[in-house]
Motif scaffolding. Structure first.
Motif, PDB file in Angstrom:
ATOM      1  N   GLY A  63       4.953  12.380   1.222  1.00  0.00           N
ATOM      2  CA  GLY A  63       4.668  13.642   1.880  1.00  0.00           C
ATOM      3  C   GLY A  63       5.802  14.245   2.665  1.00  0.00           C
ATOM      4  O   GLY A  63       5.646  15.321   3.252  1.00  0.00           O
ATOM      5  N   GLU A  64       6.972  13.591   2.702  1.00  0.00           N
ATOM      6  CA  GLU A  64       8.076  14.091   3.516  1.00  0.00           C
ATOM      7  C   GLU A  64       9.372  14.065   2.711  1.00  0.00           C
ATOM      8  O   GLU A  64       9.576  13.223   1.857  1.00  0.00           O
ATOM      9  CB  GLU A  64       8.260  13.238   4.781  1.00  0.00           C
ATOM     10  N   ARG A  65      10.249  15.021   3.016  1.00  0.00           N
ATOM     11  CA  ARG A  65      11.591  15.045   2.444  1.00  0.00           C
ATOM     12  C   ARG A  65      12.573  15.497   3.522  1.00  0.00           C
ATOM     13  O   ARG A  65      12.232  16.311   4.390  1.00  0.00           O
ATOM     14  CB  ARG A  65      11.696  16.017   1.256  1.00  0.00           C
ATOM     15  N   VAL A  66      13.775  14.983   3.458  1.00  0.00           N
ATOM     16  CA  VAL A  66      14.831  15.469   4.339  1.00  0.00           C
ATOM     17  C   VAL A  66      15.214  16.879   3.885  1.00  0.00           C
ATOM     18  O   VAL A  66      15.388  17.123   2.680  1.00  0.00           O
ATOM     19  CB  VAL A  66      16.056  14.537   4.267  1.00  0.00           C
ATOM     20  N   PRO A  67      15.358  17.847   4.806  1.00  0.00           N
ATOM     21  CA  PRO A  67      15.691  19.227   4.416  1.00  0.00           C
ATOM     22  C   PRO A  67      17.165  19.382   4.047  1.00  0.00           C
ATOM     23  O   PRO A  67      17.951  20.042   4.740  1.00  0.00           O
ATOM     24  CB  PRO A  67      15.329  20.036   5.665  1.00  0.00           C
ATOM     25  N   LEU A  68      17.528  18.779   2.930  1.00  0.00           N
ATOM     26  CA  LEU A  68      18.931  18.812   2.505  1.00  0.00           C
ATOM     27  C   LEU A  68      19.395  20.204   2.102  1.00  0.00           C
ATOM     28  O   LEU A  68      20.605  20.451   2.011  1.00  0.00           O
ATOM     29  CB  LEU A  68      19.138  17.831   1.345  1.00  0.00           C
ATOM     30  N   VAL A 116       0.821  -1.210   0.000  1.00  0.00           N
ATOM     31  CA  VAL A 116       0.000   0.000   0.000  1.00  0.00           C
ATOM     32  C   VAL A 116       0.858   1.263   0.000  1.00  0.00           C
ATOM     33  O   VAL A 116       0.334   2.377  -0.043  1.00  0.00           O
ATOM     34  CB  VAL A 116      -0.958   0.023   1.206  1.00  0.00           C
ATOM     35  N   ALA A 117       2.161   1.072   0.063  1.00  0.00           N
ATOM     36  CA  ALA A 117       3.084   2.206   0.014  1.00  0.00           C
ATOM     37  C   ALA A 117       4.451   1.704  -0.396  1.00  0.00           C
ATOM     38  O   ALA A 117       4.777   0.525  -0.219  1.00  0.00           O
ATOM     39  CB  ALA A 117       3.170   2.904   1.370  1.00  0.00           C
ATOM     40  N   HIS A 118       5.234   2.581  -0.973  1.00  0.00           N
ATOM     41  CA  HIS A 118       6.650   2.283  -1.159  1.00  0.00           C
ATOM     42  C   HIS A 118       7.461   3.558  -1.029  1.00  0.00           C
ATOM     43  O   HIS A 118       6.954   4.668  -1.176  1.00  0.00           O
ATOM     44  CB  HIS A 118       6.932   1.542  -2.465  1.00  0.00           C
ATOM     45  N   ARG A 119       8.720   3.371  -0.725  1.00  0.00           N
ATOM     46  CA  ARG A 119       9.617   4.500  -0.609  1.00  0.00           C
ATOM     47  C   ARG A 119      10.043   4.982  -1.998  1.00  0.00           C
ATOM     48  O   ARG A 119       9.988   4.241  -2.976  1.00  0.00           O
ATOM     49  CB  ARG A 119      10.862   4.123   0.194  1.00  0.00           C
ATOM     50  N   GLY A 120      10.453   6.234  -2.069  1.00  0.00           N
ATOM     51  CA  GLY A 120      11.057   6.770  -3.266  1.00  0.00           C
ATOM     52  C   GLY A 120      12.556   6.913  -3.073  1.00  0.00           C
ATOM     53  O   GLY A 120      13.117   6.511  -2.047  1.00  0.00           O
ATOM     54  N   ARG A 121      13.216   7.489  -4.055  1.00  0.00           N
ATOM     55  CA  ARG A 121      14.657   7.729  -3.938  1.00  0.00           C
ATOM     56  C   ARG A 121      14.992   9.086  -4.521  1.00  0.00           C
ATOM     57  O   ARG A 121      14.603   9.401  -5.652  1.00  0.00           O
ATOM     58  CB  ARG A 121      15.471   6.667  -4.668  1.00  0.00           C
ATOM     59  N   ARG A 122      15.690   9.889  -3.735  1.00  0.00           N
ATOM     60  CA  ARG A 122      16.215  11.149  -4.238  1.00  0.00           C
ATOM     61  C   ARG A 122      17.732  11.104  -4.134  1.00  0.00           C
ATOM     62  O   ARG A 122      18.287  10.947  -3.051  1.00  0.00           O
ATOM     63  CB  ARG A 122      15.654  12.334  -3.459  1.00  0.00           C
ATOM     64  N   ARG A 141      24.642  14.348   8.363  1.00  0.00           N
ATOM     65  CA  ARG A 141      24.677  13.338   9.409  1.00  0.00           C
ATOM     66  C   ARG A 141      23.655  13.621  10.522  1.00  0.00           C
ATOM     67  O   ARG A 141      23.104  12.714  11.132  1.00  0.00           O
ATOM     68  CB  ARG A 141      26.076  13.281  10.013  1.00  0.00           C
ATOM     69  N   ASP A 142      23.378  14.891  10.759  1.00  0.00           N
ATOM     70  CA  ASP A 142      22.482  15.272  11.844  1.00  0.00           C
ATOM     71  C   ASP A 142      21.015  15.387  11.428  1.00  0.00           C
ATOM     72  O   ASP A 142      20.154  15.665  12.274  1.00  0.00           O
ATOM     73  CB  ASP A 142      22.933  16.612  12.442  1.00  0.00           C
ATOM     74  N   LEU A 143      20.731  15.206  10.136  1.00  0.00           N
ATOM     75  CA  LEU A 143      19.345  15.341   9.686  1.00  0.00           C
ATOM     76  C   LEU A 143      18.536  14.100  10.042  1.00  0.00           C
ATOM     77  O   LEU A 143      18.999  12.969   9.858  1.00  0.00           O
ATOM     78  CB  LEU A 143      19.302  15.562   8.171  1.00  0.00           C
ATOM     79  N   PRO A 144      17.322  14.267  10.537  1.00  0.00           N
ATOM     80  CA  PRO A 144      16.500  13.104  10.896  1.00  0.00           C
ATOM     81  C   PRO A 144      15.944  12.419   9.648  1.00  0.00           C
ATOM     82  O   PRO A 144      15.630  13.066   8.651  1.00  0.00           O
ATOM     83  CB  PRO A 144      15.375  13.715  11.733  1.00  0.00           C
ATOM     84  N   ALA A 145      15.828  11.094   9.716  1.00  0.00           N
ATOM     85  CA  ALA A 145      15.217  10.340   8.622  1.00  0.00           C
ATOM     86  C   ALA A 145      13.722  10.628   8.580  1.00  0.00           C
ATOM     87  O   ALA A 145      13.077  10.726   9.623  1.00  0.00           O
ATOM     88  CB  ALA A 145      15.463   8.856   8.807  1.00  0.00           C
ATOM     89  N   PRO A 146      13.148  10.759   7.394  1.00  0.00           N
ATOM     90  CA  PRO A 146      11.706  11.034   7.304  1.00  0.00           C
ATOM     91  C   PRO A 146      10.890   9.792   7.616  1.00  0.00           C
ATOM     92  O   PRO A 146      11.335   8.664   7.380  1.00  0.00           O
ATOM     93  CB  PRO A 146      11.533  11.461   5.842  1.00  0.00           C
ATOM     94  N   GLU A 147       9.695   9.980   8.127  1.00  0.00           N
ATOM     95  CA  GLU A 147       8.792   8.857   8.346  1.00  0.00           C
ATOM     96  C   GLU A 147       7.348   9.338   8.311  1.00  0.00           C
ATOM     97  O   GLU A 147       7.060  10.505   8.549  1.00  0.00           O
ATOM     98  CB  GLU A 147       9.091   8.154   9.662  1.00  0.00           C
ATOM     99  N   THR A 148       6.472   8.402   7.974  1.00  0.00           N
ATOM    100  CA  THR A 148       5.048   8.703   7.933  1.00  0.00           C
ATOM    101  C   THR A 148       4.277   7.403   8.112  1.00  0.00           C
ATOM    102  O   THR A 148       4.868   6.327   8.276  1.00  0.00           O
ATOM    103  CB  THR A 148       4.668   9.390   6.602  1.00  0.00           C
ATOM    104  N   THR A 149       2.956   7.474   8.070  1.00  0.00           N
ATOM    105  CA  THR A 149       2.099   6.299   8.195  1.00  0.00           C
ATOM    106  C   THR A 149       1.120   6.273   7.028  1.00  0.00           C
ATOM    107  O   THR A 149       0.513   7.295   6.696  1.00  0.00           O
ATOM    108  CB  THR A 149       1.328   6.312   9.527  1.00  0.00           C
ATOM    109  N   VAL A 150       0.978   5.109   6.402  1.00  0.00           N
ATOM    110  CA  VAL A 150       0.033   4.917   5.300  1.00  0.00           C
ATOM    111  C   VAL A 150      -0.882   3.756   5.639  1.00  0.00           C
ATOM    112  O   VAL A 150      -0.423   2.617   5.806  1.00  0.00           O
ATOM    113  CB  VAL A 150       0.773   4.656   3.976  1.00  0.00           C
ATOM    114  N   LEU A 151      -2.171   4.032   5.778  1.00  0.00           N
ATOM    115  CA  LEU A 151      -3.169   3.017   6.112  1.00  0.00           C
ATOM    116  C   LEU A 151      -2.715   2.170   7.299  1.00  0.00           C
ATOM    117  O   LEU A 151      -2.837   0.935   7.304  1.00  0.00           O
ATOM    118  CB  LEU A 151      -3.463   2.131   4.890  1.00  0.00           C
ATOM    119  N   GLY A 152      -2.160   2.838   8.294  1.00  0.00           N
ATOM    120  CA  GLY A 152      -1.758   2.164   9.518  1.00  0.00           C
ATOM    121  C   GLY A 152      -0.389   1.537   9.482  1.00  0.00           C
ATOM    122  O   GLY A 152       0.044   0.937  10.482  1.00  0.00           O
ATOM    123  N   HIS A 153       0.337   1.667   8.381  1.00  0.00           N
ATOM    124  CA  HIS A 153       1.663   1.058   8.257  1.00  0.00           C
ATOM    125  C   HIS A 153       2.730   2.146   8.252  1.00  0.00           C
ATOM    126  O   HIS A 153       2.643   3.117   7.492  1.00  0.00           O
ATOM    127  CB  HIS A 153       1.760   0.225   6.986  1.00  0.00           C
TER     128      HIS A 153
END
Length: 370
Positions: A261-266, A174-180, A214-226
């Motif tokens: 919906g999220e990106r690391v603020p590079l 129901v979801a997959h990660r992308g790559r930048r 190195r100090d930037l937090p990894a992004p995370e979210t929830t999709v349909l409870g996952h």
């Protein structure tokens, strides 16, 4: 082997036998010819090498989506010629219920299953088939088709989801990660290394930028409870022209696995003097935005197998990301197992291919819901 399994095996073998790593045109020809010979669908080949077909009627449309290009074969997967040849003879072997060869898992096996389901289904609405070119080159075929107006309401993308929740189980993602992929470029001023203060060391500036990453937090979210969790990592650094020269340029590569919906603020790296940030590739993530469709796909997967499938999150980007970004509600379900795609030992289970054929047909006959 059942008659249905034999049919999907035969079609998979036919598609896999056609080299499509350097030029996928011949593989697209084969898909187009099969659709014209085996179905009464409206079939077309667009200017980008994509093969598209439509049949059935309804207020909403469902697409079965795949791609017919593959990555370069390993030398062991070539019978004659070399992997660098545009048209070598691929090695295809059937052993212990599996078909081995380049493209069996990623993803001509699932493509064959989708073709058979497209032909045989009594669709609940408008049923669409799409085999894209250039998926392995960043989704160029899907992006071009979308730009030309390809916009199904729903889609099942046939990338691999087998073995995620448990062995020999085909799940529904129901979801997959992308790559930048990004490059940080640090600029300085060259000087003789015996007088380092006479210049501005680009490597030092690049290292300061790496500390920011190195100090930037990894992004995370929830999709349909996952939970969908991303990552960010520096993957390379290059700079300097000689052991006795203060470097004036240094580049750093960054791999970011994105979430919906999220990106690391590079862009924060540009607070370091002399550092600029450029995005080299951005493959979008995917999130299914319709729980009912996700549940319908899961019910189809459950009916197609003895195991108990689940909704899962896929770690890799697929063409579902481009479709979802354009407004299509997507799930991903396919035969490939983790660790099979792009390997010298790539293979696919013939029983799982037949399972996917049943899954795709059941979704097509029960969705869109009325």
């Amino acid at each position: 082997m059942t008659q249905d399994t034999a049919a999907v095996a035969e079609l998979t073998r036919r598609l896999v036998s056609i080299p499509s790593h350097a030029d996928e045109g011949a593989a697209g020809d084969a898909v187009e010819e099969w659709l014209r010979a085996e179905t009464d669908a409206a079939v077309r080949r667009d200017d980008h090498g994509n093969v598209l077909a439509r049949r059935g009627e309804g207020a909403a449309s469902l697409a079965l989506v795949g791609h017919h290009d593959v990555v370069d074969p390993d030398p062991s997967q070539v019978v004659s010629g070399t992997p660098d040849d545009p048209d070598p003879e691929y090695r295809i072997e059937a052993r212990e219920g599996r078909l081995h060869g380049r493209g069996t898992a990623d993803m001509k096996g699932s493509l064959a299953a989708a073709l058979l389901a497209f032909r045989d289904a009594d669709p609940a609405g408008e049923l669409v088939f799409a085999s894209f070119a250039g998926e392995e080159r960043g989704g160029v075929g899907a992006r071009a088709a979308i730009d030309d107006g390809f916009a199904p309401d729903y889609a099942v993308v046939g990338e691999g989801t087998t073995g995620y929740s448990g062995p020999d189980t085909t799940d529904v993602a129901v979801a997959h990660r992308g790559r930048r992929g990004s490059t940080l470029t640090a600029h300085g001023t060259a000087a003789h290394a015996s007088e380092p203060d006479a210049g501005e060391n680009a490597v030092y500036r690049a290292c300061d930028a790496v500390d920011v990453v190195r100090d930037l937090p990894a992004p995370e979210t929830t999709v349909l409870g996952h939970q969908v969790r991303g990552s960010v990592a520096v993957t390379g650094i290059e700079g300097g022209s000689g052991w006795n020269v203060i470097p004036e340029d240094c580049s750093v590569t960054v791999d970011e696995r994105t979430v919906p919906g999220e990106r690391v603020p590079l862009d924060r790296v540009e607070t370091v003097d002399g550092v600029e940030w450029t995005v080299d590739q951005d493959l979008p993530p995917m999130a299914c935005d319709d729980a009912d469709f996700a549940d319908a796909a899961l019910a189809a997967a459950d009916a197609a197998q003895t195991g108990t499938p689940d909704h899962v999150v896929k770690p890799h980007a697929t063409d579902a990301g481009w479709l979802a970004a354009a407004g299509t509600t997507c799930v991903v379900a396919g035969a490939a197992e983790p660790g099979e795609a792009h390997t010298a030992t790539e293979s696919v289970s013939l029983d799982v291919l037949e399972r996917c054929r049943r899954l795709y047909r059941r979704v097509a006959e029960r969705w869109p819901a009325t």
